[in-house]
Enzyme design. Structure first.
Site, PDB file in Angstrom:
ATOM      1  CG  ASP A   1      48.044  39.838  45.773  1.00  0.00           C
ATOM      2  OD1 ASP A   1      47.916  38.687  45.845  1.00  0.00           O
ATOM      3  OD2 ASP A   1      48.934  40.541  45.504  1.00  0.00           O
TER       4      ASP A   1
ATOM      5  CE  LYS B   1      50.826  43.528  42.476  1.00  0.00           C
ATOM      6  NZ  LYS B   1      49.847  42.611  43.354  1.00  0.00           N
TER       7      LYS B   1
ATOM      8  CG  ASP C   1      50.629  41.547  48.549  1.00  0.00           C
ATOM      9  OD1 ASP C   1      50.701  40.583  47.748  1.00  0.00           O
ATOM     10  OD2 ASP C   1      51.400  41.682  49.518  1.00  0.00           O
ATOM     11  CG  ASN C   2      52.459  42.499  45.924  1.00  0.00           C
ATOM     12  OD1 ASN C   2      51.519  42.253  45.617  1.00  0.00           O
ATOM     13  ND2 ASN C   2      53.496  41.874  46.424  1.00  0.00           N
TER      14      ASN C   2
ATOM     15  CD  GLU D   1      54.578  37.535  47.428  1.00  0.00           C
ATOM     16  OE1 GLU D   1      54.566  38.433  48.245  1.00  0.00           O
ATOM     17  OE2 GLU D   1      54.450  37.197  46.400  1.00  0.00           O
TER      18      GLU D   1
HETATM   19  C1  LIG Z   1      42.559  43.298  36.101  1.00  0.00           C
HETATM   20  N1  LIG Z   1      42.440  42.046  36.699  1.00  0.00           N
HETATM   21  N2  LIG Z   1      41.121  41.705  37.394  1.00  0.00           N
HETATM   22  C2  LIG Z   1      41.635  40.591  37.966  1.00  0.00           C
HETATM   23  C3  LIG Z   1      42.743  40.170  37.929  1.00  0.00           C
HETATM   24  C4  LIG Z   1      43.680  39.006  38.080  1.00  0.00           C
HETATM   25  C5  LIG Z   1      45.046  39.204  37.881  1.00  0.00           C
HETATM   26  C6  LIG Z   1      46.018  37.601  38.287  1.00  0.00           C
HETATM   27  O1  LIG Z   1      45.370  37.251  39.463  1.00  0.00           O
HETATM   28  C7  LIG Z   1      47.245  38.054  38.102  1.00  0.00           C
HETATM   29  C8  LIG Z   1      48.201  37.509  37.491  1.00  0.00           C
HETATM   30  C9  LIG Z   1      49.407  38.086  37.205  1.00  0.00           C
HETATM   31  C10 LIG Z   1      49.855  38.823  38.234  1.00  0.00           C
HETATM   32  C11 LIG Z   1      49.163  39.375  39.208  1.00  0.00           C
HETATM   33  C12 LIG Z   1      49.506  40.561  40.074  1.00  0.00           C
HETATM   34  N3  LIG Z   1      50.419  40.234  41.138  1.00  0.00           N
HETATM   35  C13 LIG Z   1      51.843  40.379  40.949  1.00  0.00           C
HETATM   36  O2  LIG Z   1      52.063  40.794  39.867  1.00  0.00           O
HETATM   37  C14 LIG Z   1      52.627  40.210  41.983  1.00  0.00           C
HETATM   38  C15 LIG Z   1      54.101  40.110  41.601  1.00  0.00           C
HETATM   39  C16 LIG Z   1      54.867  39.909  42.724  1.00  0.00           C
HETATM   40  C17 LIG Z   1      56.581  39.782  42.408  1.00  0.00           C
HETATM   41  C18 LIG Z   1      57.371  40.174  43.355  1.00  0.00           C
HETATM   42  C19 LIG Z   1      58.624  40.235  42.815  1.00  0.00           C
HETATM   43  C20 LIG Z   1      59.082  39.670  41.783  1.00  0.00           C
HETATM   44  F1  LIG Z   1      60.388  39.606  41.420  1.00  0.00           F
HETATM   45  C21 LIG Z   1      58.263  39.115  40.977  1.00  0.00           C
HETATM   46  C22 LIG Z   1      56.719  39.192  41.299  1.00  0.00           C
HETATM   47  C23 LIG Z   1      54.534  39.514  44.052  1.00  0.00           C
HETATM   48  C24 LIG Z   1      53.090  39.577  44.480  1.00  0.00           C
HETATM   49  O3  LIG Z   1      52.713  39.261  45.537  1.00  0.00           O
HETATM   50  C25 LIG Z   1      52.446  39.942  43.345  1.00  0.00           C
HETATM   51  O4  LIG Z   1      50.974  40.022  43.765  1.00  0.00           O
HETATM   52  C26 LIG Z   1      47.715  39.013  39.164  1.00  0.00           C
HETATM   53  C27 LIG Z   1      45.657  40.056  37.052  1.00  0.00           C
HETATM   54  C28 LIG Z   1      44.690  41.015  36.818  1.00  0.00           C
HETATM   55  C29 LIG Z   1      43.391  41.194  37.118  1.00  0.00           C
HETATM   56 MG   LIG Z   2      50.820  39.945  45.796  1.00  0.00          MG
END
Ligand SMILES: Cn1ncc2cc([C@H](O)c3cccc(CNC(=O)c4cc(-c5ccc(F)cc5)cc(O)c4O)c3)ccc21
Ligand SMILES: [Mg+2]
Length: 214
Positions: free
Chosen positions: A141, A144, A169-170, A199
């Site tokens: 999650d 992406k 997810d997604n 969600e």
């Molecule tokens: C490398 N690495 N290792 C650990 C690790 C941890 C993170 C952070 O936890 C993190 C920060 C920002 C974004 C995310 C990804 N999640 C998303 O981008 C997402 C978007 C949407 C959505 C959907 C529609 C929209 F209009 C806007 C956002 C719906 C969703 O359920 C999502 O999960 C994860 C990042 C890289 C990492």
């Molecule tokens: Mg997600």
């Protein structure tokens, strides 16, 4: 200075949930996201699918990529059998700080190892740092565009065994096209799509469950 959305989410948990009650923490976050501010938690609809897969697998070793505020961490950890811990990776220290407090509020801190860092750096360290041989269950999650490189990293590091389950997810929104193509075309995975919605919205989204065949 103005608070962040994760900080406001934490406040809502502290105000509306019951300490030590994971279900009330999950409900408080879902209520906050439905009635106050949307946030990118897996949510209740996809969360129920997550619950059913975790229950079915009943994993002894669990990895979550992308803690964010800890919503799915709480969902997974509350279902684990006694003595089982989940490792969750979060690269953003501010997110990790909020997640730590939300996980503790749910009373699940003893079932969670929250590691600050990036999946690309941490996955190769799993064996040496946490004594993991293989993962029974992995929840993807995070960013992406990291799903595909990271599943290849799991293979290269020998972290998958026959029957390991990956749940992503997604896969529709925002979408992970290269990952989907890989797991659906590869003879080494048996994949299944669980349709749902993004969600807290009516937008189409879903989870992809992929079983490693060895
Ligand atoms: C490398 N690495 N290792 C650990 C690790 C941890 C993170 C952070 O936890 C993190 C920060 C920002 C974004 C995310 C990804 N999640 C998303 O981008 C997402 C978007 C949407 C959505 C959907 C529609 C929209 F209009 C806007 C956002 C719906 C969703 O359920 C999502 O999960 C994860 C990042 C890289 C990492
Ligand atoms: Mg997600």
């Amino acid at each position: 200075t103005r608070s962040t959305r994760p900080q406001r989410m934490l406040k809502a948990v502290q105000k509306n949930a019951t300490k030590g009650n994971p279900k009330s923490v999950i409900s408080a976050i879902d209520y906050f996201c439905k009635h106050s501010e949307w946030a990118m938690n897996v949510g209740d609809e996809k969360g129920s699918i997550l619950d059913s897969v975790v229950t079915e697998v009943n994993p002894s070793t669990v990895l979550e990529l992308g803690t964010y505020c800890g919503y799915s961490t709480v969902r997974i950890a509350r279902l684990l059998s006694p003595g089982t811990k989940l490792i969750t990776l979060e690269f953003n220290p501010a997110n990790a700080a909020v997640a730590k407090q939300i996980i503790a509020y749910a009373g699940l801190q003893d079932k969670v190892i929250l590691v600050e860092g990036s999946s690309g750096d941490l996955i190769p360290q799993m064996k040496e740092r946490f004594g993991i041989t293989t993962f029974d269950f992995i929840f993807l999650d995070h960013w992406k565009d990291r799903y595909l490189p990271d599943i290849k990293l799991f293979e290269e590091c020998g972290l998958l065994r026959k029957g390991s389950v990956l749940l992503a997810d997604n896969v529709i929104c925002p979408g992970t096209p290269e990952y989907l193509e890989y797991v659906r075309k590869s003879p080494r995975y048996e994949s299944k799509y669980f349709p749902a919605h993004l969600e807290y919205t009516k937008v189409e989204d879903g989870l992809e469950k992929s079983v490693f065949l060895g």
